[in-house]
Design an enzyme around this catalytic site. Structure first.
Site, PDB file in Angstrom:
ATOM      1  N   HIS A 111     -18.435  11.219  18.870  1.00  0.00           N
ATOM      2  CA  HIS A 111     -19.800  12.738  19.299  1.00  0.00           C
ATOM      3  C   HIS A 111     -20.033  13.711  18.615  1.00  0.00           C
ATOM      4  CE1 HIS A 111     -18.757  10.264  23.583  1.00  0.00           C
ATOM      5  NE2 HIS A 111     -19.782  10.247  23.243  1.00  0.00           N
ATOM      6  N   ASN A 137     -30.954   5.067  16.312  1.00  0.00           N
ATOM      7  CA  ASN A 137     -29.623   4.938  16.607  1.00  0.00           C
ATOM      8  C   ASN A 137     -29.693   3.189  16.677  1.00  0.00           C
ATOM      9  OD1 ASN A 137     -27.233   4.677  17.898  1.00  0.00           O
ATOM     10  ND2 ASN A 137     -28.014   6.445  19.218  1.00  0.00           N
ATOM     11  N   VAL A 179     -24.669  14.778  32.179  1.00  0.00           N
ATOM     12  CA  VAL A 179     -23.115  14.937  33.409  1.00  0.00           C
ATOM     13  C   VAL A 179     -23.356  16.738  33.209  1.00  0.00           C
ATOM     14  CG1 VAL A 179     -20.799  15.492  34.434  1.00  0.00           C
ATOM     15  CG2 VAL A 179     -21.991  12.815  33.642  1.00  0.00           C
ATOM     16  N   HIS A 183     -18.529  17.442  25.873  1.00  0.00           N
ATOM     17  CA  HIS A 183     -19.813  16.483  25.955  1.00  0.00           C
ATOM     18  C   HIS A 183     -19.642  15.424  26.603  1.00  0.00           C
ATOM     19  CE1 HIS A 183     -22.595  14.150  23.965  1.00  0.00           C
ATOM     20  NE2 HIS A 183     -22.092  13.021  24.395  1.00  0.00           N
ATOM     21  N   LEU A 184     -19.619  15.749  28.118  1.00  0.00           N
ATOM     22  CA  LEU A 184     -19.528  14.789  29.203  1.00  0.00           C
ATOM     23  C   LEU A 184     -21.277  13.652  29.700  1.00  0.00           C
ATOM     24  CD1 LEU A 184     -18.963  17.755  31.659  1.00  0.00           C
ATOM     25  CD2 LEU A 184     -17.501  16.269  30.091  1.00  0.00           C
ATOM     26  N   MET A 210     -22.794  10.121  37.976  1.00  0.00           N
ATOM     27  CA  MET A 210     -22.731  11.062  38.548  1.00  0.00           C
ATOM     28  C   MET A 210     -22.985  11.313  40.215  1.00  0.00           C
ATOM     29  SD  MET A 210     -19.455  12.659  39.177  1.00  0.00           S
ATOM     30  CE  MET A 210     -18.882  12.806  37.408  1.00  0.00           C
ATOM     31  N   ASN A 258     -22.327   9.651  29.778  1.00  0.00           N
ATOM     32  CA  ASN A 258     -21.540   8.500  29.906  1.00  0.00           C
ATOM     33  C   ASN A 258     -20.734   8.091  29.580  1.00  0.00           C
ATOM     34  OD1 ASN A 258     -22.013   5.923  31.520  1.00  0.00           O
ATOM     35  ND2 ASN A 258     -22.971   4.695  30.432  1.00  0.00           N
ATOM     36  N   ARG A 298     -14.932   4.168  30.492  1.00  0.00           N
ATOM     37  CA  ARG A 298     -13.702   3.562  29.945  1.00  0.00           C
ATOM     38  C   ARG A 298     -12.982   4.849  31.024  1.00  0.00           C
ATOM     39  NH1 ARG A 298     -17.346   5.885  24.839  1.00  0.00           N
ATOM     40  NH2 ARG A 298     -17.945   3.863  24.687  1.00  0.00           N
ATOM     41  N   GLU A 349     -29.017  14.874  19.563  1.00  0.00           N
ATOM     42  CA  GLU A 349     -28.385  13.903  18.567  1.00  0.00           C
ATOM     43  C   GLU A 349     -29.267  14.509  17.458  1.00  0.00           C
ATOM     44  OE1 GLU A 349     -25.573  12.360  21.486  1.00  0.00           O
ATOM     45  OE2 GLU A 349     -24.309  12.240  19.945  1.00  0.00           O
ATOM     46  N   GLU A 408     -25.173  19.364  31.541  1.00  0.00           N
ATOM     47  CA  GLU A 408     -25.647  19.855  31.744  1.00  0.00           C
ATOM     48  C   GLU A 408     -26.210  20.204  33.060  1.00  0.00           C
ATOM     49  OE1 GLU A 408     -29.031  18.599  29.028  1.00  0.00           O
ATOM     50  OE2 GLU A 408     -26.919  18.329  27.280  1.00  0.00           O
ATOM     51  N   ASN A 409     -26.671  18.755  33.985  1.00  0.00           N
ATOM     52  CA  ASN A 409     -26.904  18.812  34.825  1.00  0.00           C
ATOM     53  C   ASN A 409     -25.987  18.766  36.123  1.00  0.00           C
ATOM     54  OD1 ASN A 409     -29.422  17.885  34.270  1.00  0.00           O
ATOM     55  ND2 ASN A 409     -28.961  15.824  33.268  1.00  0.00           N
ATOM     56  N   LYS A 447     -32.906   2.381  19.391  1.00  0.00           N
ATOM     57  CA  LYS A 447     -33.744   3.969  19.859  1.00  0.00           C
ATOM     58  C   LYS A 447     -33.977   4.769  18.647  1.00  0.00           C
ATOM     59  CE  LYS A 447     -29.896   5.166  23.117  1.00  0.00           C
ATOM     60  NZ  LYS A 447     -29.392   6.086  23.767  1.00  0.00           N
ATOM     61  N   ARG A 497     -27.248   6.743  13.049  1.00  0.00           N
ATOM     62  CA  ARG A 497     -26.647   6.725  13.355  1.00  0.00           C
ATOM     63  C   ARG A 497     -25.339   6.062  13.361  1.00  0.00           C
ATOM     64  NH1 ARG A 497     -24.584   5.676  19.575  1.00  0.00           N
ATOM     65  NH2 ARG A 497     -22.825   7.059  19.240  1.00  0.00           N
TER      66      ARG A 497
HETATM   67  P1  AMP Z   1     -26.197  10.949  28.769  1.00  0.00           P
HETATM   68  O1  AMP Z   1     -24.975   9.864  28.192  1.00  0.00           O
HETATM   69  O2  AMP Z   1     -25.623  11.968  28.356  1.00  0.00           O
HETATM   70  O3  AMP Z   1     -27.194  10.224  28.630  1.00  0.00           O
HETATM   71  O4  AMP Z   1     -26.213  11.519  30.679  1.00  0.00           O
HETATM   72  C1  AMP Z   1     -25.565  10.086  31.709  1.00  0.00           C
HETATM   73  C2  AMP Z   1     -24.968  10.341  32.400  1.00  0.00           C
HETATM   74  O5  AMP Z   1     -25.755  12.233  32.755  1.00  0.00           O
HETATM   75  C3  AMP Z   1     -25.429   9.533  33.632  1.00  0.00           C
HETATM   76  O6  AMP Z   1     -24.776   8.841  33.561  1.00  0.00           O
HETATM   77  C4  AMP Z   1     -25.413  10.352  34.776  1.00  0.00           C
HETATM   78  O7  AMP Z   1     -24.041  10.582  35.542  1.00  0.00           O
HETATM   79  C5  AMP Z   1     -25.550  11.509  33.790  1.00  0.00           C
HETATM   80  N1  AMP Z   1     -26.412  12.741  34.651  1.00  0.00           N
HETATM   81  C6  AMP Z   1     -27.852  12.580  34.552  1.00  0.00           C
HETATM   82  N2  AMP Z   1     -28.643  13.657  35.414  1.00  0.00           N
HETATM   83  C7  AMP Z   1     -28.034  13.706  36.695  1.00  0.00           C
HETATM   84  C8  AMP Z   1     -27.627  14.702  37.420  1.00  0.00           C
HETATM   85  N3  AMP Z   1     -29.189  15.341  37.661  1.00  0.00           N
HETATM   86  N4  AMP Z   1     -26.571  15.223  38.267  1.00  0.00           N
HETATM   87  C9  AMP Z   1     -25.439  14.604  37.410  1.00  0.00           C
HETATM   88  N5  AMP Z   1     -25.799  13.651  37.025  1.00  0.00           N
HETATM   89  C10 AMP Z   1     -26.602  13.203  35.890  1.00  0.00           C
END
Ligand code: AMP
Length: 387
Positions: A165, A12, A316, A193-194, A268, A196, A226, A369, A318-319, A19, A76
């Site tokens: 995505h 990627n 976001v 899909h939440l 987040m 960055n 964004r 992915e 997932e977490n 990556k 990718r």
């Molecule tokens: P990604 O692009 O899927 O890697 O998501 C990255 C974003 O996930 C980070 O900018 C955080 O805002 C969010 N994130 C990661 N871990 C957590 C968590 N434990 N709680 C809330 N947001 C999280």
């Protein structure tokens, strides 16, 4: 490619980072993964140098780029335009076509092409497959893909909804069906899909019928940096009244908007911490973010007619139990009811977090992915194996 060649390398390649993940497709084991950053600054001069570093790291992990068991490299690629709607074996002609798509994705595609070219130089003869972020959205009907702008202008400049995505939306919609014990073509799923970057999709019986990102990844949900949806006239207003250039507005909306624009933070976790301290701008950023998601859930429920599941994924999704809760609040009229206890449980596996009586299942489904790119690339390489 021999039956013993079971390894797939996923690359990627971004503008300043590369990556990688090496996966054994027999048991989906991750053999190595990592990231080379700051390409173009200092010691890592370019993507060629970055891939040589990756090669060294892979060799140290016991399986270098020259490993005979390597069956395919999956790349990718962000934008496939209308030309590429399937994973594609890369040859000179494909690279030339990818070059033509650069105007549609000037921030992303050049880096993807650079990664492809150096990989082809380092491993000539090895099948290399482009997997497109836009491909899963190629099934979106015209009524959803067309913008209501002058048709001749739109056609001339390729202006339409492409969506991004896609690899994640494809993987997560299938994994959600599996979680419900159903085949993908038996369910309708809204995927959120939440990460960055953030996007929503409506997947009807396995086929994507609507998505929130558009010509570029700027449209739709509020993201880390964004803006997502805004009135397009904001752009004219900033140009005419604010005297800003096109590039300045581009940077404003892509890099200095969204969560970071609203409150100064795009993570987040940090926003949640600040809300706990009573910080009002963090609270507002969170509210704007979740309001936009709710709006899309409502819209996509109308698009699908019937919804079996809403799946939250990426960093976001997932977490953050708080984001899942706020963005599905008061949706009982749509048959959506979260179970606060299940929602608060932290886990890594796919799971249902809705109440027993919820007509629509709310699920947390970790995305993968890299595995999806590896699977698509490996399967195409296997089909094209010399007899
Ligand atoms: P990604 O692009 O899927 O890697 O998501 C990255 C974003 O996930 C980070 O900018 C955080 O805002 C969010 N994130 C990661 N871990 C957590 C968590 N434990 N709680 C809330 N947001 C999280």
């Amino acid at each position: 490619m021999k039956p013993s060649d079971t390894r797939a390398l996923v690359l990627n390649s971004g503008s300043s980072s590369l990556k990688y993940q090496l996966i054994d497709m027999a048991g989906h084991d991750r053999l190595a993964s990592g990231i080379v950053e700051r390409i173009g600054e200092g010691p890592v001069a370019d993507h060629g140098e970055a891939l040589r570093i990756v090669s060294g790291e892979l060799a140290a992990a016991g399986s270098g780029l020259d490993d005979e068991r390597l069956a395919v490299i999956g790349h990718r690629v962000v934008h496939g335009g209308t030309r590429f709607t399937e994973p594609t074996l890369i040859d000179d002609e494909v690279v030339a076509e990818l070059e033509k798509l650069v105007p549609l994705a000037p921030l992303h595609n050049p880096a993807n092409i650079a990664g492809i070219q150096v990989a082809r130089t380092l491993r000539p003869g090895l099948p290399q497959v482009a997997v497109f972020d836009t491909a899963f959205h190629a099934t979106i009907p015209e009524a959803a893909a067309r913008y209501a702008v002058d048709a001749a202008t739109a056609d001339r400049f390729g202006i339409r909804r492409y969506g991004f995505h896609g690899t994640s939306h494809a993987y997560v919609s299938r994994a959600t069906a599996a979680l419900l014990g159903k085949a993908p073509d038996e369910v309708n799923v809204i995927v959120l899909h939440l990460g960055n970057g953030a996007s929503a999709s409506a997947v009807e019986r396995g086929r994507c019928v609507e998505t929130s990102m558009g010509l570029t990844p700027l449209e739709g949900l509020v993201m880390g940096t964004r803006s997502g949806d805004i009135d397009p006239a904001v752009v004219f207003h900033l140009a005419r009244t604010g005297g800003m250039s096109t590039d300045e507005i581009d940077t404003l909306l892509n890099k200095r908007s969204g969560l970071v624009g609203l409150c100064g933070d795009n993570d987040m976790r940090e926003i949640a911490r600040r809300i706990g301290e009573g910080d009002e701008s963090a609270r507002l950023a969170f509210d704007v973010y979740c309001h936009r998601i709710r709006k899309y859930v409502g819209a996509y429920t109308a698009v699908l007619g019937e919804v079996d599941a809403i799946a939250f994924t990426a960093g976001v999704g997932e977490n953050s139990a708080a984001v899942r809760e706020a963005s599905t609040q008061n949706l009982r009229a749509l048959g959506v009811e979260l179970d606060p206890v299940l929602n608060a449980v932290r886990a890594r596996s796919p799971r249902i977090v809705s109440a027993a009586g919820s007509r629509v299942a709310v699920a947390v489904v970790p995305t993968d992915e890299e595995l999806e790119i590896a699977t698509q690339a490996y399967s195409l390489a296997a089909q094209n194996r010399p007899k």
